[in-house]
Enzyme design. Structure first.
Site, PDB file in Angstrom:
ATOM      1  N   HIS A  65      34.111  50.326  28.506  1.00 38.75           N
ATOM      2  CA  HIS A  65      33.789  49.247  27.558  1.00 38.75           C
ATOM      3  C   HIS A  65      32.896  49.842  26.476  1.00 38.75           C
ATOM      4  CE1 HIS A  65      35.483  46.002  30.063  1.00 38.75           C
ATOM      5  NE2 HIS A  65      35.085  46.756  31.072  1.00 38.75           N
ATOM      6  N   ASN A  97      37.822  43.625  25.558  1.00 42.31           N
ATOM      7  CA  ASN A  97      36.973  42.418  25.570  1.00 42.31           C
ATOM      8  C   ASN A  97      35.780  42.553  24.616  1.00 42.31           C
ATOM      9  OD1 ASN A  97      35.801  44.311  27.341  1.00 42.31           O
ATOM     10  ND2 ASN A  97      35.001  42.776  28.731  1.00 42.31           N
ATOM     11  N   ASP A 155      41.100  42.758  30.882  1.00 46.19           N
ATOM     12  CA  ASP A 155      39.978  43.108  31.753  1.00 46.19           C
ATOM     13  C   ASP A 155      38.708  42.313  31.462  1.00 46.19           C
ATOM     14  OD1 ASP A 155      38.826  44.850  33.861  1.00 46.19           O
ATOM     15  OD2 ASP A 155      37.461  45.321  32.221  1.00 46.19           O
ATOM     16  N   HIS A 182      43.103  43.001  36.020  1.00 47.26           N
ATOM     17  CA  HIS A 182      41.789  42.651  36.578  1.00 47.26           C
ATOM     18  C   HIS A 182      42.087  41.575  37.617  1.00 47.26           C
ATOM     19  CE1 HIS A 182      37.431  41.269  36.177  1.00 47.26           C
ATOM     20  NE2 HIS A 182      38.009  40.247  36.752  1.00 47.26           N
ATOM     21  N   ASP A 308      34.643  52.152  34.670  1.00 47.99           N
ATOM     22  CA  ASP A 308      34.338  50.756  34.292  1.00 47.99           C
ATOM     23  C   ASP A 308      32.953  50.715  33.636  1.00 47.99           C
ATOM     24  OD1 ASP A 308      34.434  48.074  33.811  1.00 47.99           O
ATOM     25  OD2 ASP A 308      34.434  47.450  35.905  1.00 47.99           O
ATOM     26  N   HIS A 312      25.173  46.935  29.207  1.00 48.30           N
ATOM     27  CA  HIS A 312      24.591  45.662  28.777  1.00 48.30           C
ATOM     28  C   HIS A 312      23.171  45.909  28.300  1.00 48.30           C
ATOM     29  CE1 HIS A 312      27.836  43.078  30.113  1.00 48.30           C
ATOM     30  NE2 HIS A 312      27.866  43.711  31.276  1.00 48.30           N
TER      31      HIS A 312
HETATM   32  O1  DOR Z   1      31.359  44.191  35.902  1.00 44.71           O
HETATM   33  C1  DOR Z   1      32.176  44.080  35.009  1.00 44.71           C
HETATM   34  N1  DOR Z   1      31.814  44.168  33.713  1.00 44.71           N
HETATM   35  N2  DOR Z   1      33.473  43.855  35.326  1.00 44.71           N
HETATM   36  C2  DOR Z   1      34.392  43.575  34.388  1.00 44.71           C
HETATM   37  O2  DOR Z   1      35.530  43.377  34.746  1.00 44.71           O
HETATM   38  C3  DOR Z   1      34.007  43.492  32.967  1.00 44.71           C
HETATM   39  C4  DOR Z   1      32.780  44.261  32.683  1.00 44.71           C
HETATM   40  C5  DOR Z   1      32.155  43.948  31.338  1.00 44.71           C
HETATM   41  O3  DOR Z   1      32.878  43.839  30.347  1.00 44.71           O
HETATM   42  O4  DOR Z   1      30.913  43.851  31.270  1.00 44.71           O
END
Ligand code: DOR
Length: 426
Positions: A65, A97, A155, A182, A308, A312
């Site tokens: 991501h 996303n 996802d 997903h 993955d 954040h």
């Molecule tokens: O833990 C996750 N974070 N799982 C996901 O499927 C998406 C991801 C996110 O975009 O933060």
């Protein structure tokens, strides 16, 4: 510019190489690879002495991501690809996303251009299966493939409607692209935030049963059987998922699967102190699931180890457990955590290279994950003995959200070469 890598132990499963080889890079490409290239000293050749090191194809992360566009406070293409390089990855696939969602060729183009300008490694966009990832209407899969999307996924969310998933898999067959699922039944997951079991009860948190994942793994495999489409199951976390996929592969269904380092390194116990850095979706499970996932990695049921990487912002993760977003910043710890599998004897280093470079490249049909002459000069040189303590302050990623803080790990990249550009870490 020419670069000669000497004295390193090369492992390249695409050519079944496992031994001391020399590699000559010319510009952005690998020119030659042989036990000895008999090149004399020359001012125009930069020599890298890799004595005592392992030399592998650059890693390929098929589940990253990068957060751009829209969530630049969490990560950008620039910081995410820099973190990738530090972690030994030379190519990453950007999940859609974002805001806006990558559900049309215009956004795909934007990501490409941004990556070309600011990215430190190669970025392959993954397009959304449905418009806005809403699960209602398919995106323009053909046009997005033409624009450069290498796979399609919603996802972060499942495709809830089985008919839409069926159509997506039919398109995947027609356009020869994988659909990355997903797997999460949202009604069964019921807004849960951790694994369902005794611990969730004790902690007073809403649990997600394993069946919420497994029902969709099964459903999508059934749809892959029905359509002949190309299905890839993302981030599997449970023993049941491993068993369902193993059985489907034995029946000849076109399905591949990935897991992530946190699913074989941590159990649900990691969130015992309500550590939101260990909150991830699907959630961390149990010792039995870890054992099954390792078995799946060993016997080939699980084809890929992906990160993955889900960065954040610190303030978002500081919220109470129920409200904090799910995700782990994974690019800078994935290789070292996965090397534990080699140390434990679960798989060989060559098999690990398959799962982190050759197999994802094969599933995505991209020309990466190999050191064959003529291929891109994407290489990672690792020191298997080098120990370090995970310190998120030193992460290049903007996402400091790691549940591995303070862990002592062994084995790390010391040099990453991407398209002939050398990045050295101390
Ligand atoms: O833990 C996750 N974070 N799982 C996901 O499927 C998406 C991801 C996110 O975009 O933060």
């Amino acid at each position: 510019m020419k670069i000669l890598i000497k004295n390193g132990h090369v492992i390249d499963p695409s050519q079944e190489l496992d031994g001391i080889y020399e590699i000559l890079i010319e510009g952005k490409k690998i020119k030659e690879i042989a036990p000895s290239l008999k090149k004399g000293k020359s001012a125009s050749v930069k020599v890298i002495d890799a004595k005592g090191m392992y030399v592998l194809p650059g890693l390929v992360d098929m589940h990253t991501h990068l957060r751009e566009p829209g969530f630049e406070h969490k990560e950008t293409i620039k910081t995410g690809t820099h973190a990738a390089i530090k972690g030994g990855f030379t190519a990453v696939c950007a999940m859609p996303n974002t805001t806006p969602v990558n559900d049309n060729a215009g956004i795909t183009e934007y990501i490409f251009q941004k990556a070309q300008k600011e990215g430190m490694c190669t970025v392959y966009p993954i397009g959304a299966i449905t418009k806005g990832q809403k699960g209602e209407e398919l995106s323009e899969i053909g046009m997005m493939k033409d624009a450069g999307c290498v796979a399609f996924s919603d996802d972060g969310r499942p495709v809830e409607n089985p008919l839409i998933m069926r159509r997506a898999l039919e398109y995947s067959k027609a356009f020869d692209v994988p659909i990355i699922s997903h797997c999460e039944d949202l009604s069964l997951a019921e807004g849960g935030v951790m694994n369902e079991g005794l611990l969730s009860q004790t902690m007073g948190l809403k649990g997600i049963p394993k069946e919420a994942e497994e029902i969709i793994v099964y459903r999508d495999i059934a749809l892959a059987g029905l359509t002949g489409g190309r299905l890839h199951i993302a981030h599997i976390s449970t023993e049941g998922s491993v068993n369902i996929i193993r059985e489907a592969k034995a029946r000849g269904i076109k399905v591949t699967a990935e897991t992530c380092p946190h699913y074989f390194s941590l159990t649900e116990e990691a969130i015992k102190d309500y550590d939101t850095n260990a909150k991830v979706n699907p959630p961390l499970r149990t010792v039995k699931d870890i054992e099954a996932i390792k078995e799946g990695i060993k016997d080939g049921t699980i084809d890929v180890i992906a990160t993955d990487h889900a960065p954040h912002h610190k303030n978002e993760k500081l919220r109470e457990f129920d409200l904090a977003p799910s995700g782990i910043s994974g690019l800078e710890t994935a290789l070292s955590l996965s090397l534990k599998l080699v140390e434990e004897g679960v798989i060989t280093l060559s098999e690990l290279v398959k799962k982190m470079a050759l197999n994802p490249a094969g599933i995505l049909k991209i020309n990466k994950g190999t050191l064959k002459p003529g291929s891109d000069a994407d290489i990672v040189i690792i020191d298997l003995e080098k120990k370090f303590k995970v310190n998120s302050d030193l992460f290049i990623s903007k996402g400091k959200n790691t549940p591995f803080e303070g862990w002592e790990l062994k084995g790390m990249p010391v040099i990453t070469i991407c398209m002939g550009r050398v990045h050295e870490w101390q």
